[in-house]
Scaffold this motif. Structure first.
Motif, PDB file in Angstrom:
ATOM      1  N   THR A   1       7.019   4.097   3.401  1.00 60.93           N
ATOM      2  CA  THR A   1       5.977   3.224   3.937  1.00 60.93           C
ATOM      3  C   THR A   1       4.680   3.376   3.151  1.00 60.93           C
ATOM      4  OG1 THR A   1       6.961   3.432   6.131  1.00 60.93           O
ATOM      5  CG2 THR A   1       4.712   2.599   6.020  1.00 60.93           C
TER       6      THR A   1
ATOM      7  N   CYS B   1       2.924   0.375   1.058  1.00 57.90           N
ATOM      8  CA  CYS B   1       1.542  -0.008   1.376  1.00 57.90           C
ATOM      9  C   CYS B   1       0.617   0.239   0.190  1.00 57.90           C
ATOM     10  CB  CYS B   1       1.053   0.756   2.596  1.00 57.90           C
ATOM     11  SG  CYS B   1       1.850   0.261   4.123  1.00 57.90           S
TER      12      CYS B   1
ATOM     13  N   TYR C   1      -1.542  -2.606  -1.668  1.00 64.12           N
ATOM     14  CA  TYR C   1      -3.000  -2.474  -1.791  1.00 64.12           C
ATOM     15  C   TYR C   1      -3.430  -2.524  -3.261  1.00 64.12           C
ATOM     16  CZ  TYR C   1      -7.707  -0.689  -1.621  1.00 64.12           C
ATOM     17  OH  TYR C   1      -9.052  -0.549  -1.784  1.00 64.12           O
TER      18      TYR C   1
END
Length: 55
Positions: free
Chosen positions: A19, A23, A27
């Motif tokens: 995860t 992420c 980003y």
């Protein structure tokens, strides 16, 4: 019983890393400061005195 707990923690750690990686990739690709990412590299002479060029 303890093997189930160990497998559970390994699964949680793996899912956390997965995860975080996803992420972080999202980003890094879509971060909001993308337009000025090279701003301080190109305008770093603003912090030096007028006429003093230091490399």
């Amino acid at each position: 019983m303890s093997k189930k707990i160990i497998y559970y923690y390994i699964l949680i750690i793996f899912l956390g890393i997965l995860t975080g990686g996803v992420c972080g990739f999202i980003y890094a690709y879509y971060h909001p400061m993308d337009e000025i990412s090279g701003y301080w590299k190109t305008n770093y002479f603003f912090s030096t005195p007028a006429g003093a060029l230091s490399y």
